[in-house]
Design an enzyme around this catalytic site. Structure first.
Site: not given
Length: 180
Positions: A7, A67, A140
């Site tokens: 992430d 991501e 996160d």
């Protein structure tokens, strides 16, 4: 298959490692790489890059799931995410590791069945899917694991729909809709 989920973020970069065998996924490791906002940009990028490279060296993933950068209202935030994403792409290429990018809605749909789920819902489902006593914190960390889970389940997207979990079926539906 060992998957490193990332992430990306300049202040907090989530790193989650899972092992996947069929629909079964288990957590190997989770961490959040951090850099201080008052630190020089080049030092922040170096700090995060070093952490990513260390995670690759330690866990030797078969794949990296990242991501995908998406447009946000805050240009400074999207720039940091893009810079970290570039570091991840470079590290994957340097290590000969396959990489796949997943949109936030894909990830949410894969783990919760709903592409607009909030962070609390994603964390709760990551906790449930991985059989953890508590949801990984900060968000996160949970997001990195969710990205890895999404990748693990999407790699089997050619499987018959009846054999998939409801979350996987939702992900496939979202994926088909995004191609239209």
């Amino acid at each position: 298959m060992r998957i490193l989920g990332i992430d990306p973020g300049l202040t907090r970069c989530g790193i989650g490692v899972i092992d996947a065998a069929g629909r079964a996924v288990t957590m190997v490791s989770v961490d959040v790489l951090r850099s201080a906002a008052d630190e020089a940009l080049e030092h922040r990028l170096h700090r995060i890059a070093t952490g990513i490279e260390a995670a690759i060296a330690e866990h030797r993933p078969d794949a990296i799931a990242l991501e995908r950068v998406f447009v946000q209202q805050n240009v400074r935030t999207v720039m940091g995410v893009a810079q970290i994403s570039g570091l991840v792409l470079r590290a994957a290429a340097a290590n000969g590791i396959a990489i796949e990018l997943h949109t936030p809605s894909e990830v949410k749909a894969a783990v919760t069945g709903y592409g607009q789920a909030d962070k609390r819902q994603v964390g709760a489902m990551v906790q449930r899917i991985l059989g953890l006593a508590v949801a990984p914190r900060p968000a996160d960390a949970a997001d990195a694991l969710a990205i890895a889970i999404c990748h693990a389940w999407s790699a089997r997207s050619a499987a018959p729909t009846a054999a998939l979990t409801p979350a996987q079926q939702a992900w496939q539906a979202a994926e088909r809709a995004s191609r239209r």
